[in-house]
Scaffold this motif. Structure first.
Motif, PDB file in Angstrom:
ATOM      1  N   ALA A 207     -18.536 -48.996  21.297  1.00 33.74           N
ATOM      2  CA  ALA A 207     -18.590 -50.066  20.299  1.00 33.74           C
ATOM      3  C   ALA A 207     -18.572 -51.371  21.093  1.00 33.74           C
ATOM      4  N   GLY A 208     -19.752 -51.968  21.271  1.00 33.39           N
ATOM      5  CA  GLY A 208     -19.868 -53.211  22.030  1.00 33.39           C
ATOM      6  C   GLY A 208     -19.149 -54.357  21.350  1.00 33.39           C
ATOM      7  N   THR A 209     -18.851 -54.142  20.069  1.00 30.17           N
ATOM      8  CA  THR A 209     -18.032 -55.048  19.268  1.00 30.17           C
ATOM      9  C   THR A 209     -16.707 -55.365  19.960  1.00 30.17           C
ATOM     10  N   LYS A 210     -16.225 -54.453  20.792  1.00 25.32           N
ATOM     11  CA  LYS A 210     -14.893 -54.582  21.378  1.00 25.32           C
ATOM     12  C   LYS A 210     -14.983 -55.330  22.718  1.00 25.32           C
ATOM     13  N   TYR A 211     -14.937 -54.619  23.841  1.00 20.55           N
ATOM     14  CA  TYR A 211     -14.797 -55.316  25.134  1.00 20.55           C
ATOM     15  C   TYR A 211     -16.090 -55.910  25.667  1.00 20.55           C
ATOM     16  N   LEU A 212     -17.250 -55.428  25.196  1.00 23.97           N
ATOM     17  CA  LEU A 212     -18.481 -56.033  25.675  1.00 23.97           C
ATOM     18  C   LEU A 212     -18.588 -57.454  25.111  1.00 23.97           C
ATOM     19  N   SER A 213     -18.203 -57.600  23.867  1.00 24.76           N
ATOM     20  CA  SER A 213     -18.115 -58.930  23.272  1.00 24.76           C
ATOM     21  C   SER A 213     -16.946 -59.681  23.905  1.00 24.76           C
ATOM     22  N   GLY A 214     -15.766 -59.151  23.746  1.00 20.22           N
ATOM     23  CA  GLY A 214     -14.577 -59.808  24.293  1.00 20.22           C
ATOM     24  C   GLY A 214     -14.156 -61.029  23.501  1.00 20.22           C
ATOM     25  N   GLY A 215     -14.866 -61.318  22.416  1.00 21.90           N
ATOM     26  CA  GLY A 215     -14.582 -62.558  21.695  1.00 21.90           C
ATOM     27  C   GLY A 215     -14.454 -62.395  20.196  1.00 21.90           C
ATOM     28  N   SER A 216     -14.449 -61.163  19.685  1.00 25.46           N
ATOM     29  CA  SER A 216     -14.376 -60.919  18.237  1.00 25.46           C
ATOM     30  C   SER A 216     -15.468 -61.694  17.504  1.00 25.46           C
ATOM     31  N   ASP A 217     -16.628 -61.837  18.143  1.00 24.52           N
ATOM     32  CA  ASP A 217     -17.661 -62.679  17.547  1.00 24.52           C
ATOM     33  C   ASP A 217     -18.997 -61.963  17.360  1.00 24.52           C
ATOM     34  N   LEU A 218     -19.030 -60.645  17.512  1.00 24.52           N
ATOM     35  CA  LEU A 218     -20.291 -59.944  17.286  1.00 24.52           C
ATOM     36  C   LEU A 218     -20.047 -58.482  16.970  1.00 24.52           C
ATOM     37  N   LEU A 219     -21.067 -57.834  16.427  1.00 24.71           N
ATOM     38  CA  LEU A 219     -21.049 -56.398  16.130  1.00 24.71           C
ATOM     39  C   LEU A 219     -22.195 -55.755  16.882  1.00 24.71           C
ATOM     40  N   LEU A 220     -21.898 -54.684  17.614  1.00 23.59           N
ATOM     41  CA  LEU A 220     -22.936 -54.025  18.405  1.00 23.59           C
ATOM     42  C   LEU A 220     -22.480 -52.625  18.798  1.00 23.59           C
ATOM     43  N   GLY A 221     -23.438 -51.723  18.916  1.00 23.72           N
ATOM     44  CA  GLY A 221     -23.129 -50.383  19.407  1.00 23.72           C
ATOM     45  C   GLY A 221     -24.114 -49.980  20.486  1.00 23.72           C
ATOM     46  N   LEU A 222     -23.680 -49.102  21.387  1.00 24.29           N
ATOM     47  CA  LEU A 222     -24.567 -48.581  22.434  1.00 24.29           C
ATOM     48  C   LEU A 222     -24.352 -47.082  22.556  1.00 24.29           C
ATOM     49  N   VAL A 223     -25.437 -46.352  22.787  1.00 23.64           N
ATOM     50  CA  VAL A 223     -25.324 -44.933  23.138  1.00 23.64           C
ATOM     51  C   VAL A 223     -26.063 -44.741  24.451  1.00 23.64           C
ATOM     52  N   SER A 224     -25.334 -44.277  25.461  1.00 27.29           N
ATOM     53  CA  SER A 224     -25.992 -43.907  26.712  1.00 27.29           C
ATOM     54  C   SER A 224     -26.125 -42.389  26.724  1.00 27.29           C
ATOM     55  N   ALA A 225     -27.203 -41.907  27.329  1.00 24.49           N
ATOM     56  CA  ALA A 225     -27.444 -40.457  27.332  1.00 24.49           C
ATOM     57  C   ALA A 225     -27.964 -40.014  28.679  1.00 24.49           C
ATOM     58  N   ASN A 226     -27.689 -38.752  29.009  1.00 23.69           N
ATOM     59  CA  ASN A 226     -28.249 -38.179  30.234  1.00 23.69           C
ATOM     60  C   ASN A 226     -29.669 -37.658  29.962  1.00 23.69           C
ATOM     61  N   GLU A 227     -30.279 -37.074  30.991  1.00 22.57           N
ATOM     62  CA  GLU A 227     -31.675 -36.589  30.862  1.00 22.57           C
ATOM     63  C   GLU A 227     -31.835 -35.616  29.702  1.00 22.57           C
ATOM     64  N   ARG A 228     -30.829 -34.759  29.543  1.00 21.80           N
ATOM     65  CA  ARG A 228     -30.931 -33.730  28.500  1.00 21.80           C
ATOM     66  C   ARG A 228     -31.105 -34.341  27.108  1.00 21.80           C
ATOM     67  N   CYS A 229     -30.420 -35.447  26.843  1.00 18.74           N
ATOM     68  CA  CYS A 229     -30.346 -35.949  25.462  1.00 18.74           C
ATOM     69  C   CYS A 229     -31.124 -37.227  25.195  1.00 18.74           C
ATOM     70  N   PHE A 230     -31.607 -37.906  26.240  1.00 18.60           N
ATOM     71  CA  PHE A 230     -32.150 -39.244  25.975  1.00 18.60           C
ATOM     72  C   PHE A 230     -33.411 -39.247  25.115  1.00 18.60           C
ATOM     73  N   LYS A 231     -34.296 -38.276  25.331  1.00 16.85           N
ATOM     74  CA  LYS A 231     -35.571 -38.281  24.603  1.00 16.85           C
ATOM     75  C   LYS A 231     -35.316 -38.198  23.087  1.00 16.85           C
ATOM     76  N   ALA A 232     -34.480 -37.260  22.680  1.00  8.55           N
ATOM     77  CA  ALA A 232     -34.192 -37.095  21.248  1.00  8.55           C
ATOM     78  C   ALA A 232     -33.453 -38.321  20.707  1.00  8.55           C
ATOM     79  N   LEU A 233     -32.602 -38.896  21.536  1.00 11.57           N
ATOM     80  CA  LEU A 233     -31.855 -40.086  21.105  1.00 11.57           C
ATOM     81  C   LEU A 233     -32.811 -41.241  20.843  1.00 11.57           C
ATOM     82  N   ARG A 234     -33.741 -41.449  21.756  1.00  8.16           N
ATOM     83  CA  ARG A 234     -34.703 -42.552  21.608  1.00  8.16           C
ATOM     84  C   ARG A 234     -35.607 -42.318  20.387  1.00  8.16           C
ATOM     85  N   GLU A 235     -36.003 -41.063  20.167  1.00 13.11           N
ATOM     86  CA  GLU A 235     -36.830 -40.759  18.990  1.00 13.11           C
ATOM     87  C   GLU A 235     -36.067 -41.046  17.698  1.00 13.11           C
TER      88      GLU A 235
END
Ligand SMILES: *Cc1c(COP(=O)(O)O)cnc(C)c1O
Length: 398
Positions: A207-235
């Protein structure tokens, strides 16, 4: 044309945070990738348009701004690729939708962030996916819960609010032996304190909303994936076109550059406050995995490189009124959901009503603290006065 010489590959974490996803000479020399706003992307010729030839094709598919953050996060997380989402919860749902289909079975930790649970019990159920909740402390025992149709095991460490530490490598090994995908909500530690893919996780949510922001001023999410899962995730990302706004992505990139410094400071401040709280006569137990007395400490020490600013305490028994007197009068601690900003927060919580695989009966009120960047003496004075109000309220009633 980029004029940046290629970077050495063995850089330290702080250097990578400063350089990742940034190519100033693609941006006329400006240090930061600017906010690209846009839906339409023009093609120079009919042939290019018909073949979608070009680095960018349409606003929802990505811009230099979103690509900057995806590239940076992929490097920081040690992943094959990253997709962004407009909130942490949206990132959770993308990861789940990318690896589940009707008829599948999902194993979900009982200590999961509550809205994730609601997504499983509502949406996933509606689309024919069955969820079984498991004890977060199950470790390799997860294997006994796996069915032929178990497609994914979802983990979160430490547990939301209750701070159980999960043995992620053991769970991942058992899940992989049965062919299931391992997902982790890694918001608490971030990849800086827990490198998810090195530890066996296939898809990691932040949840990038937390420490990536660091300022309680945005909402954002990130999903990182390995080779096995990235293609389906991107689709899955492309199918939903659930893209975050460019300002939020820009602010997250700005936050990324200083995230290591902020996290180390939150860690130091939270540890000192946790120890101070542990010594208070009103406190029964502190749930902070980096404290030697916390049940999950051994796993934390083995697998994690640090701890962040969020932890919980169990108070000795007191009345609801006494707790309210303590919290309502706090001058510096704010009360509200979310966390990860520069400011200190506290919320009361009770997991008892919705847990299904484990019980929650700590024997006293529970509080979750987020320790910000204020002066610790001021924070202690604020809590000290709060504890005095708590004691006086119950003394008067007796
Ligand atoms: C806050 C949080 C989320 C959701 O993030 P939002 O951006 O608020 O949707 C998911 N998981 C955990 C562990 C969180 O703390």
């Amino acid at each position: 044309m980029s004029k940046t010489p290629s970077r050495p590959t063995d850089l330290g974490e702080r250097t990578r945070l400063v350089h990742a996803g940034r190519d100033p000479f693609e941006q006329h020399g400006f240090v930061n990738t600017p906010i690209y706003r846009g839906s339409t992307v023009l093609y120079p010729t009919t042939d290019d348009l018909l073949h979608r030839r070009g680095r960018y094709s349409y606003g929802t598919k990505g811009t230099p701004t979103t690509e900057s953050l995806e590239t940076a996060w992929t490097e920081i997380a040690g992943a094959a690729g990253t997709v962004l989402a407009p909130s942490g919860l949206a990132a959770v749902t993308l990861a789940l939708m990318s690896c589940l289909k009707a008829g599948d079975h999902l194993l979900m930790t009982d200590s999961v962030y509550r809205p994730t649970r609601q997504f499983c019990d509502g949406m996933l159920k509606k689309f024919g996916v069955e969820t079984t909740y498991y004890d977060p402390l199950i470790g390799a025992g997860i294997e006994s819960l796996m069915r032929p149709n178990t497609a994914a095991v979802f983990t979160e460490a430490p547990g939301s609010q209750s701070f159980e530490m999960q043995d992620i490598p053991a769970i991942a090994e058992a899940a992989h032996r049965r062919g299931a995908v391992v997902i982790m909500d890694n918001t608490w530690a971030t990849p800086l304190f827990f490198p998810p893919h090195e530890r066996g996780v296939d898809m990691a949510i932040e949840a990038g909303t937390k420490y990536l922001s660091g300022g309680s001023d945005l909402l954002l999410g990130l999903v990182s994936a390995n080779e096995r899962c990235f293609k389906a995730l991107r689709e899955t990302y492309d199918a939903f076109a659930m893209c975050p706004g460019p300002e939020d992505v820009f602010l997250a990139l700005r936050g990324l550059r200083t995230m290591a410094l902020r996290l180390r400071e939150h860690e130091k401040q939270a540890l000192e406050m946790a120890r101070w709280l542990q010594a208070r006569p009103e406190v029964a137990q502190v749930l902070h995995p980096a404290l030697e007395t916390c049940p999950g400490h051994a796993i934390w020490k083995r697998d994690f490189k640090g701890s962040s600013g969020l932890f919980s305490v169990i108070l000795k028994p007191c009345s609801d009124r006494a707790l309210a007197a303590m919290l309502d009068g706090l001058a510096l601690f704010g009360m509200g959901y979310s966390w990860g900003g520069f400011e200190s927060l506290v919320i009361p919580f009770d997991c008892a009503s919705y847990r299904t695989a484990t019980s929650w009966a700590p024997g006293g009120h529970a509080l979750r603290f987020h320790i910000g960047l204020e002066d610790l003496d001021d924070l202690k004075r604020d809590l000290d006065a709060g504890f005095a109000r708590l004691r006086e309220t119950d003394a008067k009633a007796a």
